[in-house]
Design an enzyme around this catalytic site. Structure first.
Site, PDB file in Angstrom:
ATOM      1  N   LYS A  49       0.721  -1.266  -0.018  1.00 52.79           N
ATOM      2  CA  LYS A  49      -0.095   0.026  -0.103  1.00 52.79           C
ATOM      3  C   LYS A  49       0.760   1.415  -0.139  1.00 52.79           C
ATOM      4  CE  LYS A  49      -3.424  -2.883   0.230  1.00 52.79           C
ATOM      5  NZ  LYS A  49      -3.936  -3.649  -0.807  1.00 52.79           N
ATOM      6  N   TYR A 263     -12.561 -14.692   3.576  1.00 57.19           N
ATOM      7  CA  TYR A 263     -11.139 -13.742   3.678  1.00 57.19           C
ATOM      8  C   TYR A 263     -10.813 -13.694   5.047  1.00 57.19           C
ATOM      9  CZ  TYR A 263      -8.966  -9.034   4.572  1.00 57.19           C
ATOM     10  OH  TYR A 263      -8.180  -8.225   4.712  1.00 57.19           O
ATOM     11  N   TYR A 289      -2.997 -12.471   3.141  1.00 57.39           N
ATOM     12  CA  TYR A 289      -2.731 -12.159   1.590  1.00 57.39           C
ATOM     13  C   TYR A 289      -1.730 -12.993   1.024  1.00 57.39           C
ATOM     14  CZ  TYR A 289      -5.749  -8.127   2.453  1.00 57.39           C
ATOM     15  OH  TYR A 289      -6.998  -7.309   2.490  1.00 57.39           O
TER      16      TYR A 289
END
Length: 336
Positions: A49, A263, A289
């Site tokens: 990010k 998730y 992830y």
């Protein structure tokens, strides 16, 4: 592609390393494995990010924003890095944390990224799962405007065309490193979630005619939906950059076989992958992830999806901070 016309701040310690994984390559007996270390971007313990935030914070400052507003899951890596980026440029921040994972261990709600969010300092609001989080952002944005602030809204994962520019840069950086090392890359593999990383990366590869196939391993959505979402953002990013012709939709490929229960829900493959890379190469993945994406890569190698001698690059998007929220799964027995 002219990226200099977009406002940008300096947050990333680049170029992040491109490393060979000799021990794991030998252990798995398949393709040659490399890793692009975007877990080493630098800001707030690193992660993908940070690259997106260079352009997002740049845009916010250009628009005279006073307050950064974003959202993510409870253990969001994006939220952690966004707060830190806002702090670096003297901006206030408010974050909305969605309780996307139910029935998690207590560490999930108070350790890992949540702990760092609190240390960095921000206004934290929580939301139950199932809401339209973008609408929630807009509602809080209106509240902040009424209070005299100039809010800048960043979607989850920083995944809009401005944020995706960060991964156009990453793709260009990887191609330059491969040229320098005289490395022919046969495939790039990475985790795909909010779509900004994959969309930007594929635009960077296709926009420079580099012809490197990219495989995103989904951590949330089914294959068809994830590919649709990535293509939509990739087209928007392509148009933003003013690249001639149409974005080649076929360049977007997603595998959703390794999501598991949903998730943030641990899988046996994720646990194995985290320990495999840590114990063979001394590199930490994350449980949400990169752990699931690397589990997919390992399983595909074992199934013969890649040929021996091919050069595969795993794009490490960071997130090891999240390991501390999953101790009950990764190391349930205390050492002492």
């Amino acid at each position: 592609m002219n990226l200099t016309r977009f406002p940008r701040v300096n947050l990333t310690l680049s170029a992040t390393p491109l490393e060979f994984l000799p021990n794991l390559t030998k252990h798995l007996g398949g393709p040659n494995l490399y890793i692009k270390r975007d877990d080493h971007t630098g800001l707030a313990l690193g992660g993908n990010k940070t690259r997106k935030l260079e352009f997002l914070i740049g845009d916010a400052l250009a628009k005279k924003a006073t307050h950064i507003l974003t959202q993510g899951a409870t253990q969001s890596n994006h939220v952690r890095q966004t707060i830190a980026a806002a702090n670096k440029f003297g901006l206030k921040s408010t974050v909305l944390l969605e309780e996307r994972v139910s029935g998690a261990h207590a560490d999930y709600y108070g350790n890992g990224n949540v702990l760092l969010d609190q240390i960095f300092g921000t206004s934290i609001e929580t939301r139950p799962s199932g809401l339209d989080m973008n609408k929630e952002l807009e509602s809080v944005g209106e509240r902040l405007r009424a209070a005299g602030e100039t809010p800048y809204l960043i979607p989850g994962g920083g995944s809009n065309p401005i944020g995706a520019l960060g991964y156009v840069v990453s793709a260009q950086e990887l191609v330059a490193q491969a040229n320098e090392q005289q490395l022919i890359i046969d495939r790039v593999v990475h985790a795909t979630g909010s779509t900004g990383t994959q969309a930007g990366f594929v635009v960077g590869i296709e926009g420079t005619n580099s012809r490197i196939p990219v495989l995103g391993i989904s951590v949330r959505m089914p294959k068809e939906k994830q590919e649709e979402n990535v293509r939509k953002l990739a087209r928007q990013t392509w148009e933003l950059l003013g690249i001639r012709g149409e974005f080649p939709d076929a360049a977007v490929e997603v595998n959703s076989d390794y999501v598991g229960g949903g998730y943030g829900v641990p899988t046996e493959g994720m646990v194995e992958a985290v320990k495999l890379l840590a114990r063979h190469e001394g590199i930490l993945l994350d449980p949400v992830y990169t752990g699931k994406a690397f589990a997919g890569l390992v399983d595909l190698i074992r199934k013969g999806y890649f040929r021996k001698g091919e050069n595969i690059v795993f794009l490490h998007t960071g997130g090891a901070v999240g390991l501390f929220a999953y101790r009950s799964i990764l190391a349930p027995q205390a050492a002492f």
